[in-house]
Design an enzyme around this catalytic site. Structure first.
Site, PDB file in Angstrom:
ATOM      1  N   ASP A 168     110.943  37.183  57.165  1.00 47.60           N
ATOM      2  CA  ASP A 168     112.349  36.906  57.443  1.00 47.60           C
ATOM      3  C   ASP A 168     113.188  36.860  56.174  1.00 47.60           C
ATOM      4  O   ASP A 168     114.414  36.985  56.232  1.00 47.60           O
ATOM      5  CB  ASP A 168     112.478  35.588  58.207  1.00 47.60           C
ATOM      6  CG  ASP A 168     113.886  35.362  58.726  1.00 47.60           C
ATOM      7  OD1 ASP A 168     114.428  36.282  59.369  1.00 47.60           O
ATOM      8  OD2 ASP A 168     114.449  34.280  58.486  1.00 47.60           O
ATOM      9  N   LEU A 249     120.824  32.337  61.921  1.00 48.57           N
ATOM     10  CA  LEU A 249     121.995  33.166  61.625  1.00 48.57           C
ATOM     11  C   LEU A 249     121.783  34.095  60.437  1.00 48.57           C
ATOM     12  O   LEU A 249     122.732  34.755  60.000  1.00 48.57           O
ATOM     13  CB  LEU A 249     123.206  32.268  61.345  1.00 48.57           C
ATOM     14  CG  LEU A 249     123.697  31.428  62.531  1.00 48.57           C
ATOM     15  CD1 LEU A 249     124.805  30.482  62.084  1.00 48.57           C
ATOM     16  CD2 LEU A 249     124.194  32.318  63.654  1.00 48.57           C
ATOM     17  N   ARG A 250     120.547  34.150  59.913  1.00 51.15           N
ATOM     18  CA  ARG A 250     120.314  35.007  58.754  1.00 51.15           C
ATOM     19  C   ARG A 250     120.578  36.475  59.087  1.00 51.15           C
ATOM     20  O   ARG A 250     121.087  37.227  58.260  1.00 51.15           O
ATOM     21  CB  ARG A 250     118.893  34.818  58.228  1.00 51.15           C
ATOM     22  CG  ARG A 250     118.612  35.618  56.956  1.00 51.15           C
ATOM     23  CD  ARG A 250     117.298  35.240  56.321  1.00 51.15           C
ATOM     24  NE  ARG A 250     117.372  33.934  55.702  1.00 51.15           N
ATOM     25  CZ  ARG A 250     116.488  32.965  55.877  1.00 51.15           C
ATOM     26  NH1 ARG A 250     115.448  33.159  56.681  1.00 51.15           N
ATOM     27  NH2 ARG A 250     116.619  31.806  55.281  1.00 51.15           N
ATOM     28  N   ALA A 251     120.239  36.893  60.297  1.00 52.72           N
ATOM     29  CA  ALA A 251     120.478  38.282  60.683  1.00 52.72           C
ATOM     30  C   ALA A 251     121.970  38.593  60.693  1.00 52.72           C
ATOM     31  O   ALA A 251     122.397  39.661  60.231  1.00 52.72           O
ATOM     32  CB  ALA A 251     119.878  38.559  62.056  1.00 52.72           C
ATOM     33  N   THR A 254     123.184  38.798  57.027  1.00 47.73           N
ATOM     34  CA  THR A 254     122.641  39.989  56.366  1.00 47.73           C
ATOM     35  C   THR A 254     123.308  41.253  56.888  1.00 47.73           C
ATOM     36  O   THR A 254     123.638  42.165  56.121  1.00 47.73           O
ATOM     37  CB  THR A 254     121.121  40.067  56.600  1.00 47.73           C
ATOM     38  OG1 THR A 254     120.494  38.901  56.050  1.00 47.73           O
ATOM     39  CG2 THR A 254     120.532  41.298  55.935  1.00 47.73           C
TER      40      THR A 254
END
Length: 581
Positions: A168, A249-251, A254
């Protein structure tokens, strides 16, 4: 003088446009978070990653950003930094040599075969990647330095999976295809032959193209701060991420950064649909938890390109058939059933005996062991008998100002070893009767809770619907995983052989990465399969839990356990042993 080592020029690599673009976006905006390149051998993964170093633009200080390679055999000290022993001995001062993390600051850290990286180094990378700071602390002495870098990793998926925590951390993930057309194959061989004949001349021939790439990257970096995004862009990203079932919320973050970088790369001032579509598969490839579908078009959002995600008729046809083909039909009446969800059934605490690897399945199991009567929990850590090793750092500090040394300090002995619970859950159609799948899910949830209490790791693979799927990737056991388990559907045939072979490969990989890891494998199945079990490898410390409940068993649970050299336990035996105190 040795001639300079020449890397194959980035601009000369044939094809691989998607991978080239993803790497360039990370150079334009390092906050994208790096690139994971997954593909078979010989697909130019490492060639492109290493070639990136030659086209990096100079930074604000007029220096080319560092490109640092982390070898698999690196020690912790080489990665984080080490004490200068010579300085301590000569000047009685504690100083540190820079490690690879310090050298990679504001540059690129490259790891080839990143999925084979030892867990100790993975843990260190995770800590630094999250904070951007490397802290080395030993016996009261602390050294801190910034360590912000783009992480580029390459891996061959046939050699094992990557830990989900590190997976991830990669902003983008590209899965390279092994298929290359004839014309590309010819061009690749010709270019490689030309490079091998005279590397320096070949690099010089492509110098202008390399310089043009560098200049374009530099312009994109300068323009990045001016790229804007309209409100529909944020809505589009949020809807697509929710549809993909990504965690956290990293996606979203990014995706936005990568789309901005792509807009800057093509010279645009605003993020457009083209930018979003190009980076979407790279952002979601390693984060998606749901089947790829096209959500309804949101207000203000441009419609998706024609054909994206397949037509409704195609999806309905696939759903109606349950995704099965002739392979399913070969499984008989069980394989003909479509996937069905079945909720977990609550199971009280379960005690498994502490059986060493190689315990034959045919041994009697009617009476609970003494360990079970004492309340032994699965995966209980075992003590190490490691010999004492000197801790040279602590010894130097303890003897500061004294020579010869008056006493030695030793490393603290480890009191236990890490434990991983590896669960193979049969989700085939034959487990749907008598709520067998629901009861098996309840058992898995109970095992996960007990592993959570012991701070141990867990992996859950499901095998059914004619395939092997990941229900829970390797991680520290969660407190509650009922939602994940309940989402796992049952149906189709029983690919138990494929599941066992995959489990054996993963066990070998994990043991290479972490020699002290103890893996307890649980194969939970009703044994109803027509597949041959001949020639299957042992899974080590393994327990086969037979979920079949009929008085006259038609499954092959005990036979499977014997062939795997595993302990055999019927589900009924487990449930009756719960009352033992």
């Amino acid at each position: 003088m040795m001639p300079a080592v020449c890397e194959f020029p980035f601009a000369a690599v044939v094809g691989q446009d998607a991978l080239k673009t993803a790497l360039l976006l990370n150079v334009i905006n390092p906050r994208v978070g790096g690139v994971l390149i997954s593909g078979p051998r010989g697909s130019a993964k490492s060639t492109l990653a290493r070639a990136l170093a030659a086209i990096l633009p100079d930074n604000a200080e007029g220096r080319r950003p560092p490109f640092v390679t982390l070898p698999l055999g690196a020690s912790e000290d080489r990665l984080t930094g080490s004490l200068d022993l010579q300085r301590v001995l000569s000047e009685r001062e504690a100083t540190f040599h820079e490690g690879l993390l310090a050298k990679a600051d504001r540059g690129v850290l490259y790891v080839d075969e990143v999925n084979l990286l030892p867990d100790t180094l993975v843990d260190l990378l995770l800590d630094v990647a999250a904070s951007g700071i490397n802290i080395v602390e030993r016996d009261g002495i602390s050294h801190t330095h910034p360590a912000r870098f783009s992480l580029i990793g390459t891996m061959n998926p046939d050699e094992g999976e990557l830990r989900p925590q590190l997976l991830d951390r990669f902003g983008l993930c590209l899965e390279q295809e092994a298929v290359v057309n004839v014309q590309e194959r010819i061009a690749i061989v010709q270019q490689r032959e030309a490079f091998d004949r005279d590397p320096q001349a070949y690099v010089a021939h492509h110098a202008d193209a390399q310089a043009s790439l560098t200049e374009r990257i530099r312009r994109a970096q300068l323009a990045l701060a001016e790229v804007t995004a309209e409100p529909w862009v944020y809505e589009h990203i949020a809807v697509r991420c929710e549809a993909a079932g990504v965690e956290g919320l990293r996606a979203d973050v990014t995706w936005h950064r990568a789309a901005q970088a792509h807009a800057a790369w093509r010279g645009a001032h605003t993020v457009g649909r083209e930018d979003l579509d190009i980076v979407e598969p790279w952002v979601l490839a390693h984060r998606r938890t749901t089947q790829h579908t096209t959500p309804p078009t949101q207000s203000g959002t441009p419609p998706p390109p024609p054909g994206e995600g397949g037509s409704d008729a195609e999806r309905e046809a696939s759903s109606a058939s349950g995704g099965h083909s002739g392979a399913s039909q070969a499984q008989g009446q069980w394989g003909a059933m479509p996937p069905v969800t079945q909720k977990s059934v609550c199971v009280p605490a379960v005690d498994f005996p502490d059986m060493p690897a190689g315990t034959r399945a045919k041994q009697p199991v009617s009476a609970p062991s003494s360990r079970m009567r004492r309340g032994y929990q699965p995966g209980q850590r075992r003590a190490h008998a490691d010999a004492e090793q000197p801790d040279w750092f602590a010894t130097l500090i303890a003897n500061r100002g004294h020579w010869p040394w008056q006493r030695l300090r030793y490393r603290k002995a480890r009191t236990g070893q890490p434990v991983l619970h590896f669960i193979l859950l049969d989700t085939s159609a034959s487990t749907l009767g008598q709520r067998l799948l629901g009861r098996a899910k309840g058992l898995v949830d109970r095992l996960a809770r007990q592993a959570y209490a012991a701070r141990e790791q867990i992996v859950v693979l499901g095998f059914g619907n004619d395939g092997v799927t990941s229900i829970l990737p390797r991680r520290r056991a969660p407190k509650d995983m009922l939602e994940r388990l309940d989402a796992a559907s049952g149906g189709g045939g029983t690919p138990i052989r494929e599941a066992i072979l995959r489990a054996a490969r993963l066990i070998r990989q994990w043991r290479r990465q972490e020699a002290g890891l103890h893996i307890r494998t649980y194969l939970i199945t009703d044994g109803r399969t027509r597949q041959s079990m001949a020639g299957l490898p042992s899974l080590g410390d393994c327990i086969v839990v037979d979920t079949e409940q009929s008085a006259v068993k038609r499954g092959r649970g005990r036979q499977i356990a014997e062939q795997l050299d595993a302990l055999y336990r019927p589900m009924s035996s487990l449930e009756s042993s719960l009352e033992v105190t």
